[in-house]
Design a protein around this motif. Structure first.
Motif, mmCIF file in Angstrom:
data_model
loop_
_atom_site.group_PDB
_atom_site.id
_atom_site.type_symbol
_atom_site.label_atom_id
_atom_site.label_comp_id
_atom_site.label_asym_id
_atom_site.label_seq_id
_atom_site.Cartn_x
_atom_site.Cartn_y
_atom_site.Cartn_z
ATOM 1 N N LEU A 1 43.232 27.880 40.200
ATOM 2 C CA LEU A 1 41.773 27.893 40.047
ATOM 3 C C LEU A 1 41.184 29.146 40.690
ATOM 4 O O LEU A 1 40.316 29.818 40.109
ATOM 5 C CB LEU A 1 41.181 26.628 40.680
ATOM 6 C CG LEU A 1 39.675 26.372 40.546
ATOM 7 C CD1 LEU A 1 39.381 24.868 40.615
ATOM 8 C CD2 LEU A 1 38.873 27.087 41.613
ATOM 9 N N LYS A 2 41.697 29.463 41.884
ATOM 10 C CA LYS A 2 41.186 30.639 42.587
ATOM 11 C C LYS A 2 41.536 31.947 41.880
ATOM 12 O O LYS A 2 40.898 32.967 42.100
ATOM 13 C CB LYS A 2 41.725 30.662 44.022
ATOM 14 C CG LYS A 2 40.996 29.686 44.933
ATOM 15 C CD LYS A 2 41.559 29.734 46.326
ATOM 16 C CE LYS A 2 40.674 28.994 47.305
ATOM 17 N NZ LYS A 2 39.405 29.688 47.602
ATOM 18 N N ALA A 3 42.552 31.919 41.038
ATOM 19 C CA ALA A 3 42.964 33.136 40.339
ATOM 20 C C ALA A 3 42.318 33.293 38.972
ATOM 21 O O ALA A 3 42.291 34.400 38.435
ATOM 22 C CB ALA A 3 44.488 33.138 40.184
ATOM 23 N N SER A 4 41.815 32.214 38.379
ATOM 24 C CA SER A 4 41.486 32.313 36.962
ATOM 25 C C SER A 4 40.189 31.660 36.497
ATOM 26 O O SER A 4 39.792 31.891 35.354
ATOM 27 C CB SER A 4 42.632 31.708 36.140
ATOM 28 O OG SER A 4 42.707 30.310 36.360
ATOM 29 N N VAL A 5 39.526 30.882 37.333
ATOM 30 C CA VAL A 5 38.363 30.143 36.828
ATOM 31 C C VAL A 5 37.088 30.920 37.157
ATOM 32 O O VAL A 5 36.857 31.279 38.314
ATOM 33 C CB VAL A 5 38.323 28.720 37.440
ATOM 34 C CG1 VAL A 5 37.058 27.997 36.997
ATOM 35 C CG2 VAL A 5 39.563 27.940 37.010
ATOM 36 N N PRO A 6 36.231 31.181 36.159
ATOM 37 C CA PRO A 6 35.045 32.013 36.400
ATOM 38 C C PRO A 6 33.940 31.273 37.150
ATOM 39 O O PRO A 6 32.954 30.781 36.576
ATOM 40 C CB PRO A 6 34.600 32.429 34.995
ATOM 41 C CG PRO A 6 35.103 31.363 34.104
ATOM 42 C CD PRO A 6 36.382 30.859 34.718
ATOM 43 N N LYS B 1 31.750 36.812 47.506
ATOM 44 C CA LYS B 1 33.142 36.772 47.916
ATOM 45 C C LYS B 1 34.059 37.110 46.758
ATOM 46 O O LYS B 1 33.680 37.022 45.588
ATOM 47 C CB LYS B 1 33.481 35.369 48.447
ATOM 48 C CG LYS B 1 32.560 34.866 49.530
ATOM 49 C CD LYS B 1 32.467 35.788 50.721
ATOM 50 C CE LYS B 1 33.792 35.924 51.421
ATOM 51 N NZ LYS B 1 33.675 36.821 52.603
ATOM 52 N N GLU B 2 35.278 37.514 47.099
ATOM 53 C CA GLU B 2 36.287 37.839 46.088
ATOM 54 C C GLU B 2 37.593 37.185 46.511
ATOM 55 O O GLU B 2 38.099 37.478 47.592
ATOM 56 C CB GLU B 2 36.473 39.352 45.984
ATOM 57 C CG GLU B 2 35.183 40.079 45.623
ATOM 58 C CD GLU B 2 35.360 41.588 45.501
ATOM 59 O OE1 GLU B 2 36.488 42.080 45.699
ATOM 60 O OE2 GLU B 2 34.366 42.269 45.211
ATOM 61 N N ASN B 3 38.128 36.314 45.677
ATOM 62 C CA ASN B 3 39.406 35.689 46.018
ATOM 63 C C ASN B 3 40.524 36.723 45.976
ATOM 64 O O ASN B 3 40.596 37.527 45.038
ATOM 65 C CB ASN B 3 39.730 34.563 45.036
ATOM 66 C CG ASN B 3 38.824 33.358 45.220
ATOM 67 O OD1 ASN B 3 38.155 33.226 46.239
ATOM 68 N ND2 ASN B 3 38.799 32.485 44.230
ATOM 69 N N CYS C 1 42.426 36.969 42.767
ATOM 70 C CA CYS C 1 41.799 37.545 41.577
ATOM 71 C C CYS C 1 42.391 38.921 41.319
ATOM 72 O O CYS C 1 42.192 39.838 42.120
ATOM 73 C CB CYS C 1 40.287 37.642 41.797
ATOM 74 S SG CYS C 1 39.425 38.508 40.493
ATOM 75 N N PHE C 2 43.101 39.082 40.219
ATOM 76 C CA PHE C 2 43.847 40.324 40.036
ATOM 77 C C PHE C 2 42.958 41.519 39.753
ATOM 78 O O PHE C 2 43.365 42.656 39.965
ATOM 79 C CB PHE C 2 44.923 40.178 38.951
ATOM 80 C CG PHE C 2 44.388 40.098 37.528
ATOM 81 C CD1 PHE C 2 44.176 38.879 36.907
ATOM 82 C CD2 PHE C 2 44.113 41.254 36.817
ATOM 83 C CE1 PHE C 2 43.700 38.804 35.617
ATOM 84 C CE2 PHE C 2 43.633 41.199 35.502
ATOM 85 C CZ PHE C 2 43.428 39.955 34.904
ATOM 86 N N TRP C 3 41.739 41.321 39.310
ATOM 87 C CA TRP C 3 40.892 42.472 39.040
ATOM 88 C C TRP C 3 39.977 42.809 40.208
ATOM 89 O O TRP C 3 39.149 43.692 40.105
ATOM 90 C CB TRP C 3 40.089 42.308 37.737
ATOM 91 C CG TRP C 3 39.089 41.194 37.708
ATOM 92 C CD1 TRP C 3 37.750 41.271 37.994
ATOM 93 C CD2 TRP C 3 39.340 39.836 37.349
ATOM 94 N NE1 TRP C 3 37.172 40.047 37.832
ATOM 95 C CE2 TRP C 3 38.110 39.137 37.436
ATOM 96 C CE3 TRP C 3 40.491 39.127 36.960
ATOM 97 C CZ2 TRP C 3 37.997 37.782 37.145
ATOM 98 C CZ3 TRP C 3 40.364 37.769 36.671
ATOM 99 C CH2 TRP C 3 39.131 37.124 36.779
ATOM 100 N N ALA C 4 40.173 42.150 41.356
ATOM 101 C CA ALA C 4 39.415 42.493 42.546
ATOM 102 C C ALA C 4 40.145 43.491 43.403
ATOM 103 O O ALA C 4 39.703 43.819 44.475
ATOM 104 C CB ALA C 4 39.133 41.238 43.370
ATOM 105 N N LYS D 1 42.556 50.259 43.441
ATOM 106 C CA LYS D 1 42.710 50.924 42.134
ATOM 107 C C LYS D 1 42.409 52.411 42.217
ATOM 108 O O LYS D 1 41.423 52.798 42.813
ATOM 109 C CB LYS D 1 41.770 50.293 41.107
ATOM 110 C CG LYS D 1 42.469 49.293 40.226
ATOM 111 C CD LYS D 1 41.578 48.874 39.091
ATOM 112 C CE LYS D 1 40.732 47.701 39.501
ATOM 113 N NZ LYS D 1 40.084 47.080 38.335
#
Lengths: 111, 155
Positions: free
Chosen positions: B124-129, B143-145, B148-151, B155
């Motif tokens: 849920l923490k990785a994929s639910v908006p 906040k940013e989990n 979350c791979f795009w946080a 980069k």
């Protein structure tokens, strides 16, 4: 929907909605949804935008930033959800249908 | 007893009202199950030395429900003996110590429901908006989990 009945050959994206062309043949009205920080920067939660039917996800982002320049600061942190599927900002070609939902997805923090 | 007589169900709810542990656990109770495992996510009163006044959650509701359904489907593939799954997430203002998320899973034996609950909250923490804003005394922070791979800020 074709306003003139002509078929055009494929044109560069920049020519899709030239000024003074009446109803653009190759543009679609999509619903853009803004969440969290992106809603604060854009100043709204949803709107309809006219965008080219075929467009890369990065080009779509650039179209949105033209309308809301303050969004540029979060470019490295957002992805899209197009028809509720996540899409990274990049070369992926999107084929948009009228009424499609495009959501700006800042880094999530559920749970 | 025929275990297939009870249809496995997913109970997914996003709501602004206070969540109830009793309600969520009762949803998954089953006469075929010897285990109900629960996760409750509660709001902490501090972050990096700053006092947290409360949390605020918002969601892309329709997609969040769809993504949680996908997590339930994944759980059933990985742990076929799982019976019922309930995921309740609160939206809007969540005061300190109150629950922002409750996950309950039932299974005949405890290993599957314990593993499924952990998988559920991690995914849920990785994929639910859903997005959380921490409100401090003088400021706030989206906040940013870390899941979350795009946080990724590198980069």
């Amino acid at each position: 929907r074709h306003s003139s009945g002509r078929r055009r050959h494929r044109e560069p994206v920049g020519d899709c909605c030239p000024p003074g062309d009446g109803v653009p043949m190759r543009c679609q009205q999509v619903s853009v949804l803004y969440f969290a920080r992106s809603a604060e920067l854009a100043g709204l939660r949803c709107e309809t935008l006219s965008v080219p039917r075929q467009i890369t996800s990065l080009q779509l982002w650039e179209e949105i930033v033209k309308v809301h320049p303050r969004l540029a600061v979060i470019q490295d942190q957002v992805i899209f959800a197009v028809r509720q599927e996540y899409v990274l900002l990049g070369d992926q070609l999107l084929v948009l249908q009228p009424g499609d939902e495009v959501a700006i997805i800042p880094p999530i923090s559920g749970g | 007893m025929d275990e297939s007589e009870e249809v496995p169900k997913d109970f997914i709810k996003l709501k602004c009202e206070k969540l109830s542990v009793d309600e969520v656990s009762e949803l998954v109770i089953s006469p075929y199950c010897g285990a109900v495992s629960l996760f409750i996510g509660t709001t902490r009163n501090n972050f990096e030395g700053k006092k947290v006044i409360h949390l605020e959650y918002e969601a892309y509701t329709s997609m969040a429900e769809t993504e949680i359904k996908k997590i339930c489907r994944d759980i059933r593939e990985k742990w076929p003996s799982v019976q019922h799954i309930a995921v309740h997430h609160r939206l809007g203002v969540v005061p300190i110590t109150e629950a922002s998320v409750i996950i309950a899973v039932s299974s005949p034996h405890r290993a599957e429901s314990l593993d499924a609950v952990m998988y559920c909250i991690n995914t849920l923490k990785a994929s639910v908006p859903i997005w959380k804003k921490e409100i401090y005394e003088d400021e706030y922070s989206w906040k940013e989990n870390k899941e979350c791979f795009w946080a990724n800020s590198e980069k």
